[in-house]
Enzyme design. Structure first.
Site, PDB file in Angstrom:
ATOM      1  N   LYS A   1       3.567  -5.150   0.461  1.00 52.39           N
ATOM      2  CA  LYS A   1       4.080  -5.334  -0.905  1.00 52.39           C
ATOM      3  C   LYS A   1       5.417  -4.589  -1.061  1.00 52.39           C
ATOM      4  CE  LYS A   1      -0.679  -5.624  -2.394  1.00 52.39           C
ATOM      5  NZ  LYS A   1      -1.545  -5.941  -3.503  1.00 52.39           N
TER       6      LYS A   1
ATOM      7  N   HIS B   1       1.227 -15.597  -3.036  1.00 57.53           N
ATOM      8  CA  HIS B   1       0.410 -14.407  -3.311  1.00 57.53           C
ATOM      9  C   HIS B   1       0.175 -14.317  -4.816  1.00 57.53           C
ATOM     10  CE1 HIS B   1      -0.813 -10.232  -3.718  1.00 57.53           C
ATOM     11  NE2 HIS B   1      -1.130 -10.279  -2.435  1.00 57.53           N
TER      12      HIS B   1
ATOM     13  N   SER C   1      -9.213  -5.843  -1.208  1.00 61.35           N
ATOM     14  CA  SER C   1      -9.862  -4.544  -1.017  1.00 61.35           C
ATOM     15  C   SER C   1     -10.542  -4.403   0.347  1.00 61.35           C
ATOM     16  CB  SER C   1     -10.839  -4.267  -2.164  1.00 61.35           C
ATOM     17  OG  SER C   1     -10.135  -4.201  -3.395  1.00 61.35           O
TER      18      SER C   1
ATOM     19  N   GLY D   1      -6.578  -5.097  -4.815  1.00 64.78           N
ATOM     20  CA  GLY D   1      -6.188  -3.770  -5.279  1.00 64.78           C
ATOM     21  C   GLY D   1      -7.173  -3.140  -6.236  1.00 64.78           C
TER      22      GLY D   1
ATOM     23  N   ASN E   1      -0.105  -6.617   4.318  1.00 64.14           N
ATOM     24  CA  ASN E   1       0.906  -6.915   3.295  1.00 64.14           C
ATOM     25  C   ASN E   1       1.332  -5.609   2.638  1.00 64.14           C
ATOM     26  OD1 ASN E   1       2.409  -7.837   1.126  1.00 64.14           O
ATOM     27  ND2 ASN E   1       0.614  -8.544  -0.036  1.00 64.14           N
TER      28      ASN E   1
ATOM     29  N   GLU F   1      -7.908 -15.069  -1.376  1.00 62.79           N
ATOM     30  CA  GLU F   1      -7.821 -13.764  -2.015  1.00 62.79           C
ATOM     31  C   GLU F   1      -8.278 -13.872  -3.470  1.00 62.79           C
ATOM     32  OE1 GLU F   1      -4.964 -10.961   0.109  1.00 62.79           O
ATOM     33  OE2 GLU F   1      -3.791 -12.062  -1.349  1.00 62.79           O
TER      34      GLU F   1
ATOM     35  N   GLU G   1       0.350 -12.018  -6.828  1.00 67.21           N
ATOM     36  CA  GLU G   1       1.364 -11.252  -7.570  1.00 67.21           C
ATOM     37  C   GLU G   1       2.626 -12.087  -7.790  1.00 67.21           C
ATOM     38  OE1 GLU G   1       1.199  -7.861  -4.982  1.00 67.21           O
ATOM     39  OE2 GLU G   1      -0.833  -7.477  -5.671  1.00 67.21           O
TER      40      GLU G   1
HETATM   41  C1  PEP Z   1      -3.114  -8.136  -0.988  1.00 69.57           C
HETATM   42  O1  PEP Z   1      -2.153  -7.610  -1.510  1.00 69.57           O
HETATM   43  O2  PEP Z   1      -2.989  -9.258  -0.472  1.00 69.57           O
HETATM   44  C2  PEP Z   1      -4.388  -7.425  -0.981  1.00 69.57           C
HETATM   45  C3  PEP Z   1      -5.449  -8.050  -0.535  1.00 69.57           C
HETATM   46  O3  PEP Z   1      -4.385  -6.142  -1.469  1.00 69.57           O
HETATM   47  P1  PEP Z   1      -5.572  -5.065  -1.329  1.00 69.57           P
HETATM   48  O4  PEP Z   1      -6.029  -5.093   0.135  1.00 69.57           O
HETATM   49  O5  PEP Z   1      -4.936  -3.759  -1.681  1.00 69.57           O
HETATM   50  O6  PEP Z   1      -6.671  -5.477  -2.228  1.00 69.57           O
END
Ligand code: PEP
Length: 261
Positions: free
Chosen positions: A13, A103, A221, A181, A11, A175, A105
């Site tokens: 973003k 997601h 992460s 992040g 992803n 998630e 976000e």
């Molecule tokens: C994500 O944006 O779905 C995500 C898991 O980000 P990160 O891997 O940076 O934690």
């Protein structure tokens, strides 16, 4: 038990314009080829900004790259006076395979609810694409050990009225919001517990056969140095990768998790 092909979805973003996207996709493809990537061991997808989709499509089709691609969201509406929105038909025309929905976000900054996710998921399936539905709890919920009921409640709404045929193709990404992040990855056991709970929910509310086919990803992460332990868990079928997917060499290592270290 069905054989589930692991999916490693990057992803991006709101990163990488269409010129940068060309370089990253080419480097990812070269690295995978160089390291003898085997598409029967893992599927790789990039989930890119709308403005990159046409470029990625041209590269993937032109060079026959073994890379799937998709979008990070879609409109709940079909067409018409919705300024700034992108429809499922527009994404299907660009041959997107996946559309990420819900997601954290989007939920946090754009008011996306489980009911909206559900309506979008139905549209995505009807347009011939596959949603990657994201669910996950905040830290407070995990601290109070309410995380599994919380996520199953999200699923209850997100999966309402989804047809069995669709459910066989669906991808769910677990998630935990606190892991996105933050560098604070869930333990492999915690990821397994939730992915198993999600699969069991689907077995109960749909069928065991659908649950066996369902791909459940972990996201939060994920890096090259933690993917193997996460993928060793029986109910984790891949990863939704944010930050680490922007670096094609790091992402290639994640995709190639199945190779000897
Ligand atoms: C994500 O944006 O779905 C995500 C898991 O980000 P990160 O891997 O940076 O934690």
């Amino acid at each position: 038990m069905a054989d589930r092909l692991p999916l490693m979805a990057g992803n991006w973003k709101m990163n990488l314009n269409h010129v940068e996207a060309t370089g990253v996709v080419q480097k990812l493809a070269w690295t995978l080829q160089d390291k003898r990537y085997d598409p029967t061991k893992a599927e790789v997808a990039v989930i890119v900004p709308y403005t990159d989709l046409r470029t990625v499509q041209t590269l993937v089709e032109g060079d026959k790259l073994p890379i799937s691609y998709g979008a990070q969201d879609v409109s709940v509406h079909v067409s018409g006076a919705y300024t700034g929105e992108i429809s499922v038909d527009m994404l299907a025309k660009l041959k997107c395979k996946y559309v990420v929905l819900g997601h954290s976000e989007r939920r946090q900054y754009h008011g996306e609810t489980d009911i909206i996710v559900n309506r979008k998921a139905q549209r995505v399936f009807r347009a011939g694409m596959v949603p990657i539905i994201c669910v996950g709890e905040e830290w407070e919920s995990r601290r109070k050990e309410g995380h599994i009921p919380f996520v199953l409640e999200q699923l209850r709404w997100c999966l309402t009225d989804l047809e069995d045929e669709w459910m066989r193709k669906l991808v769910i990404a677990y998630e935990p919001v606190w892991a996105i992040g933050s560098g604070q990855v869930a333990s492999p056991e915690d990821a397994q517990d939730m992915c198993l709970a999600i699969r069991s929910y689907v077995a109960t509310h749909f069928t065991q056969e659908i649950a066996d086919q369902l791909r459940v990803l972990y996201g939060g992460s994920v890096k090259a140095n933690n993917i193997r332990d996460i993928m060793a868990q029986p109910d984790v079928d891949g990863a939704l990768v944010g930050g680490a997917s922007l670096d094609p060499e790091e992402f290639a290592k994640i995709v190639l998790f199945y190779q000897e270290a």
